[in-house]
Scaffold this active site. Structure first.
Site, PDB file in Angstrom:
ATOM      1  N   HIS A   1      -0.157  -3.090   7.143  1.00 44.48           N
ATOM      2  CA  HIS A   1       1.189  -2.706   7.706  1.00 44.48           C
ATOM      3  C   HIS A   1       1.913  -1.901   6.218  1.00 44.48           C
ATOM      4  CE1 HIS A   1       4.811  -2.522  10.080  1.00 44.48           C
ATOM      5  NE2 HIS A   1       5.384  -2.630   9.045  1.00 44.48           N
ATOM      6  N   GLU A   2       1.948  -2.848   5.362  1.00 48.04           N
ATOM      7  CA  GLU A   2       2.762  -2.239   4.083  1.00 48.04           C
ATOM      8  C   GLU A   2       1.989  -1.104   3.440  1.00 48.04           C
ATOM      9  OE1 GLU A   2       5.722  -2.922   4.036  1.00 48.04           O
ATOM     10  OE2 GLU A   2       5.773  -4.735   5.156  1.00 48.04           O
TER      11      GLU A   2
ATOM     12  N   GLU B   1       7.416   4.085   9.903  1.00 49.95           N
ATOM     13  CA  GLU B   1       6.859   2.866  10.843  1.00 49.95           C
ATOM     14  C   GLU B   1       5.650   3.224  11.757  1.00 49.95           C
ATOM     15  OE1 GLU B   1       7.454   0.000  10.090  1.00 49.95           O
ATOM     16  OE2 GLU B   1       9.370   0.211   9.214  1.00 49.95           O
TER      17      GLU B   1
ATOM     18  N   HIS C   1       3.094   2.278   4.744  1.00 45.78           N
ATOM     19  CA  HIS C   1       4.503   2.567   4.037  1.00 45.78           C
ATOM     20  C   HIS C   1       4.107   3.299   2.670  1.00 45.78           C
ATOM     21  CE1 HIS C   1       7.157   1.313   6.981  1.00 45.78           C
ATOM     22  NE2 HIS C   1       6.868   0.115   6.817  1.00 45.78           N
TER      23      HIS C   1
END
Length: 512
Positions: free
Chosen positions: A269-270, A299, A273
């Site tokens: 997930h990170e 996101e 970003h």
């Protein structure tokens, strides 16, 4: 203004804005350090340092000289192509300048100080599952955010907060999307509840040493595009990503030694970003344009790499042998069983550990509560009760304590009201962009199954990442997808995913 004189004025503006950018990134670095490495006793002074820097940034950016330069550049900006770096920087700087001029410097400093202090209070309160000890800090943050919202002319106070994370978006637009999502998602959750026992995920719990989980996370990251000379991976209480520059990307994660999948998916997930920030056009470095256009677009990328890539069958077809080599105890678990386990729909207490179907319900709950907190409709003393009640209503789960309930997220400790809805909007946008990626690369799933993520990264870089903040989020979405926010692709995807994992015809959630 002549073009030569206009260019000289532009360079003067850019130089001043570079100083603002550099100081802002210094604040980012101090905040990253606070959340990863700083000794706990450093917190009070760290809050003051951040408050001082926020005053300096505010004063530099909102100076009369910057305003004069922006006024002098109106004609020069109009003479340039709309998407040129120069015109874009002038345009975005003017937008940010006009907003920040409305905020008193002492209020900006107070917001920063309360954010830093609130974070430390939240760490302690969460560890002790004691909402009462956190309540004064939350009250202070909400009071400051109300004062901040009052600085702007908006249809409703929440719009002023949302604008910081999603420029051009109104709370009414969010509600319109969420009014479509909410009943469909609740229907999907109830449909899956009828399939209890169809998917076993018990083997995801056990004893999994943190050092091997870190090895696993790095193995996945390096294949996705993690570059050791430009990236870091550290641990924290609540994972986040931070960018100091396109060549200095900081990812964080956390390792739970009794559960194997949380850290891996959190790390992916990170990465979403990080890969966005890493691939902004280097020509925009050290300017206000050198970051993502909005949090829903950000996101969309974190959720895309975590879910659309990381929870897909092709990804596990490629990565499962690596997983099994690091955790040999999974050699007795076949790939299909593992894939279904990490995609099990299972209402849970924690947002960051929730499955794809229930995740946006966690967000809708927070969005509703934030509006009531800001308006005063909900007394903050009653927040845990309101939280617990809606968790049971929407997800059918009983909250066991504050740590697993109202204290689970860090956002409110930092005063980040208005951020939460962008997670669910990001889910929606991720599928709109994904459908375009599949149209452009019909063999995309084959590429993923072979461990090839390069073409996807390059397509996303060209379509989204490289632009930074040059375009408004709605402009970017229109350019990539040909339209505005549309929850139908997201709901179609979830319906298909549920059907695949549970081997049933999903009766709801199709986005009709």
């Amino acid at each position: 203004m002549g073009s030569d004189r206009g260019h000289e004025t532009y360079l003067e503006l850019r130089g001043r804005l570079t100083e603002v950018h550099d100081l802002t990134k210094a604040m980012f670095l101090l905040a990253w350090d606070q959340r990863t490495m700083m000794p706990a006793n450093g917190a009070p002074v760290r809050a003051e340092k951040l408050a001082t820097l926020s005053k300096l940034v505010h004063d530099l950016f909102t100076s009369d000289d910057v305003g004069r330069l922006l006024d002098d550049l109106v004609a020069y900006e109009e003479s340039l192509p709309y998407e040129s770096d120069e015109a874009s920087l002038i345009r975005i700087a003017r937008r940010d300048y006009n907003r920040e001029r409305r905020v008193p410097r002492d209020l900006r400093s107070d917001l920063t100080r309360a954010s830093s202090s609130g974070y430390e209070a939240w760490i302690d309160a969460r560890a002790r599952s004691n909402y009462a000890s956190f309540l004064p800090h939350l009250q202070r943050n909400v009071e400051l955010r109300r004062r901040y919202a009052d600085c702007f002319e908006a249809d409703e106070p929440y719009d002023a907060l949302l604008e910081d994370y999603e420029p051009g978006m109104k709370a009414a637009e969010v509600r319109e999307v969420f009014d479509v999502l909410k009943p469909e998602l609740i229907g999907l959750v109830r449909a899956v509840a009828d399939q209890e026992g169809q998917v076993d995920n018990s083997f995801l719990r056990g004893s999994f040493p943190a050092d091997r989980q870190r090895q696993l996370s790095l193995a996945a990251l390096e294949r996705l595009g993690f570059e050791p000379n430009s990236w870091r991976l550290d641990t924290t209480v609540h994972p986040f990503a931070s960018s100091m520059s396109t060549g200095d990307i900081r990812l964080t994660t956390r390792f739970k030694e009794d559960e194997i999948s949380d850290a891996l998916f959190s790390t992916m997930h990170e990465f979403g970003h990080g890969v966005y920030e890493h691939n902004v056009d280097p020509a925009l470095e050290r300017t206000l344009l050198c970051r993502g256009a909005s949090m829903s677009l950000h996101e969309s990328q974190s959720r895309m790499w975590e879910n659309l890539v990381g929870r897909s069958r092709p990804f596990w077809r490629f990565f499962y042998p690596t997983f099994q080599s690091i955790f040999p105890e999974f050699k007795s678990v076949d790939e299909d069983a593992f894939y279904r386990a990490v995609n099990k729909v299972e209402p849970s207490l924690l947002r960051v550990e929730s499955d794809e179907v229930t995740y946006s319900l966690h967000i809708i709950l927070r969005f509703e509560l934030e509006q009531e907190m800001l308006s005063g409709e909900l007394d903050l003393e009653d927040l845990p009760e309101a939280w617990n009640s809606r968790m049971e209503e929407y997800l059918g789960v009983e909250v066991t304590d504050d740590a697993h309930g109202v204290l689970q997220d860090t956002h409110w400790s930092a005063g980040s009201l208005g951020y939460f809805p962008t997670y669910a909007l990001g889910n929606v946008v991720s599928l709109q962009i994904w459908e375009q990626a599949l149209a452009a690369m019909p063999d995309l799933y084959d590429q993923i199954g072979q461990g090839d993520f390069g073409q996807l990264r390059e397509w996303l870089r060209d379509q989204l990442y490289r632009h930074g903040r040059k375009l408004q989020p709605k402009e970017l979405l229109e350019r990539i997808t040909g339209g505005g926010l549309d929850p139908a692709p997201y709901l179609r995807y979830l319906s298909g995913k549920v059907g695949d994992v549970y081997r049933i015809e999903a009766p709801v959630g199709s986005g009709r």
